[in-house]
Design an enzyme around this catalytic site. Structure first.
Site, PDB file in Angstrom:
ATOM      1  N   ASP A   1       6.834 -27.486 -25.511  1.00 30.81           N
ATOM      2  CA  ASP A   1       5.949 -28.228 -26.426  1.00 30.81           C
ATOM      3  C   ASP A   1       5.105 -29.231 -25.634  1.00 30.81           C
ATOM      4  O   ASP A   1       4.834 -30.346 -26.098  1.00 30.81           O
ATOM      5  CB  ASP A   1       6.729 -28.926 -27.540  1.00 30.81           C
ATOM      6  CG  ASP A   1       5.817 -29.354 -28.700  1.00 30.81           C
ATOM      7  OD1 ASP A   1       4.617 -29.019 -28.667  1.00 30.81           O
ATOM      8  OD2 ASP A   1       6.311 -30.029 -29.615  1.00 30.81           O
TER       9      ASP A   1
ATOM     10  N   HIS B   1       5.676 -22.272 -25.664  1.00 34.68           N
ATOM     11  CA  HIS B   1       5.095 -23.327 -26.519  1.00 34.68           C
ATOM     12  C   HIS B   1       4.371 -24.376 -25.670  1.00 34.68           C
ATOM     13  O   HIS B   1       4.937 -25.402 -25.292  1.00 34.68           O
ATOM     14  CB  HIS B   1       6.230 -23.979 -27.327  1.00 34.68           C
ATOM     15  CG  HIS B   1       5.756 -24.831 -28.473  1.00 34.68           C
ATOM     16  ND1 HIS B   1       6.438 -24.896 -29.661  1.00 34.68           N
ATOM     17  CD2 HIS B   1       4.701 -25.667 -28.605  1.00 34.68           C
ATOM     18  CE1 HIS B   1       5.810 -25.735 -30.471  1.00 34.68           C
ATOM     19  NE2 HIS B   1       4.760 -26.222 -29.851  1.00 34.68           N
TER      20      HIS B   1
ATOM     21  N   LEU C   1      -2.721 -26.433 -24.426  1.00 30.06           N
ATOM     22  CA  LEU C   1      -3.643 -26.575 -23.293  1.00 30.06           C
ATOM     23  C   LEU C   1      -4.910 -27.349 -23.658  1.00 30.06           C
ATOM     24  O   LEU C   1      -5.683 -27.715 -22.773  1.00 30.06           O
ATOM     25  CB  LEU C   1      -4.009 -25.200 -22.724  1.00 30.06           C
ATOM     26  CG  LEU C   1      -2.863 -24.470 -22.004  1.00 30.06           C
ATOM     27  CD1 LEU C   1      -3.292 -23.076 -21.576  1.00 30.06           C
ATOM     28  CD2 LEU C   1      -2.363 -25.278 -20.812  1.00 30.06           C
ATOM     29  N   ARG C   2      -5.144 -27.576 -24.934  1.00 27.55           N
ATOM     30  CA  ARG C   2      -6.239 -28.441 -25.428  1.00 27.55           C
ATOM     31  C   ARG C   2      -7.641 -27.895 -25.234  1.00 27.55           C
ATOM     32  O   ARG C   2      -8.607 -28.528 -25.645  1.00 27.55           O
ATOM     33  CB  ARG C   2      -6.166 -29.848 -24.809  1.00 27.55           C
ATOM     34  CG  ARG C   2      -4.839 -30.567 -25.016  1.00 27.55           C
ATOM     35  CD  ARG C   2      -4.514 -30.764 -26.474  1.00 27.55           C
ATOM     36  NE  ARG C   2      -3.305 -31.576 -26.665  1.00 27.55           N
ATOM     37  CZ  ARG C   2      -2.473 -31.414 -27.684  1.00 27.55           C
ATOM     38  NH1 ARG C   2      -2.683 -30.475 -28.588  1.00 27.55           N
ATOM     39  NH2 ARG C   2      -1.410 -32.182 -27.812  1.00 27.55           N
TER      40      ARG C   2
HETATM   41 ZN   LIG Z   1       5.185 -28.044 -33.522  1.00 28.27          ZN
END
Ligand SMILES: [Zn+2]
Length: 460
Positions: free
Chosen positions: A319, A72, A75-76
């Site tokens: 995340d 999760h 990396l944008r």
């Molecule tokens: Zn989420």
């Protein structure tokens, strides 16, 4: 990345696989040749046969683990290259000990077609620091209206098997059912961001005593638990696989435990920050602590930790959510939710689960490497440290400590909730297919790429 030169044979001496007995490790051709007493002879033989000088590294005092795998990561790229790029995110990952990351699809454009997932996949391969495995969106544009081309993404060069609308919940039960049915055909999995949208309209933090005092709109635990319960029943009904992203409440643990006891094909993840931080931090009104799902209570933290130890929660996933300063250095209400995670994950796991005796190093390898690779269908990662296995490895100094400094992290963004915290465990070396991606705490790239010199934020 294309390498003009083959990797040199490696001999890493005296590191302790899984924190157990120290053993030499011989590596050549991207795989582990042998572990143990005959490693030196094997490495020297490989050097003679390839006519490439042997590289020897002292691993004394280090723990060797299979390279970490993050199921999760954000990396944008494409779309928000001011917050993170595949290159900077890959550097952060390698410095954190990761050899593979799964990239979430909430990019611009969304990774919801074969073309876009292949683009991200190729960007990752060009950087070459970690294997970047794209996650496909479940619905077109993550709009929750119609299924994306799941089959085409699976059949693409990226070989997508994990699908998620992360950032948003696949709230429509019929769409969720169809998605579960669709991925069943190729053994895929739906990774659900469990958040009932009607119960979290305007939510700013965990709904509880602290939100009441602060007067911030609450995100109740039941909004997560209700979706997990629904989705477990749907997964049962369809006979398909469900993965629960960033599970955050004690009640969610109970729901997953009950589903697993019933035989549901459900796996679950928790983030490092939910294993350590609580909603009390919102009292600072510092938006660095704003995250979705929100930080919960101390009682939740303790249940989450125990659930990892018990195997109810299968994995820890970061995340990792970089945000540019303009999206984070602002009022709590208008700040984007999310925190950096790749370079601090292993240290937080050591701090919250290993030092506390809830996991041993075998357990750390399980939750940060073996199980995430298995859930994500990457058979080349999370493998045992043994002869014939891919040489994807991390070497960590378990006793060294470091102080987190956001400005020194490799990420383009600085939104770490661990700023100034002193943490145990320093990644010394990371190897991807037998090449150093990080050596002595510094990103090496490869023999043909010397442009990247990002250093870990180590000030100890
Ligand atoms: Zn989420």
């Amino acid at each position: 990345m294309s390498h003009p030169y083959p990797a040199p044979p490696l001999l890493i001496t005296g590191a302790a696989p899984y924190g157990e007995e120290p053993a030499d490790i011989a590596i050549a051709g991207g795989v582990i040749l042998t572990v143990g007493a005959d490693a030196r002879a094997a490495a020297e033989r490989a050097a003679r046969e390839s006519d490439i000088a042997l590289v020897e590294t002292d691993g004394g005092g280090l723990v060797a683990l299979p390279g970490l795998v993050d199921l999760h990561t954000h990396l944008r790229e494409p779309g928000r290259e001011d917050a993170e790029t595949v290159e900077t995110g890959s550097a952060a990952a390698a410095l954190g000990g990761f050899t593979a990351v799964f990239a979430m699809p909430n990019t611009h454009p969304t990774t919801d077609t074969a073309g876009v997932v292949e683009q991200v996949y190729r960007l990752g391969a060009d950087v070459g620091l970690v294997d970047v495995q794209p996650i496909g969106a479940v619905t077109v544009g993550r709009q929750g209206q119609q299924l994306a081309e799941l089959g085409a993404m699976n059949a693409s060069a990226a070989g997508v098997t994990v699908f998620s609308d992360d950032g948003d919940c696949v709230a429509d039960p019929l769409l969720m059912r169809r998605a579960l049915e669709y991925v069943k055909a190729f053994g895929g999995v739906i990774a659900q961001h469990a958040q009932e949208p009607r119960l979290t309209v305007g939510a700013q933090m965990h709904e509880g005593d602290v939100s009441a005092v602060l007067g911030l709109a609450g995100w109740p635990a039941v909004a997560e638990e209700a979706i997990i319960a629904r989705d477990c029943l749907l997964a049962d009904h369809v006979g398909s696989r469900l993965h629960v992203c960033h599970l955050s409440t004690a009640g969610s643990v109970a729901v997953v435990a009950a589903a697993k006891a019933r035989g549901t094909a459900v796996t679950a993840e928790v983030t490092p920050h939910h294993l350590l931080l609580t909603d009390e931090l919102a009292r600072s009104y510092d938006a660095v602590y704003k995250v979705n799902p929100p930080l919960r209570t101390e009682a939740d933290v303790q249940v989450l930790r125990q659930a990892v130890a018990d195997g109810v929660i299968d994995i820890v996933a970061t995340d990792h959510a970089p945000h540019a300063a303009e999206d984070k250095d602002c009022e709590w209400d208008s700040a984007s939710p999310g925190m950096l995670g790749l370079q601090t994950a292993l240290s937080i796991v050591i701090d919250s689960l290993l030092v506390t005796g809830l996991l041993d190093w075998r357990g750390v390898a399980r939750v940060l490497s073996e199980k995430p690779a298995e859930i994500g269908g990457r058979a080349d990662h999370g493998r045992p440290i043994a002869a014939g296995e891919p040489a994807n490895l991390v070497f960590v100094d378990p006793y060294a400590r470091w102080t987190v400094r956001g400005a020194e992290l490799a990420s383009l963004s600085r939104n770490t909730p661990f700023e100034g915290m002193e943490l145990p465990g320093v990644v010394r070396h990371t190897l991807l297919r037998g090449r150093f991606t990080v050596r002595d705490g510094v990103v090496t790239g490869s023999q043909d790429a010397t442009n990247s010199t990002a250093q870990q934020g180590v000030s100890a």
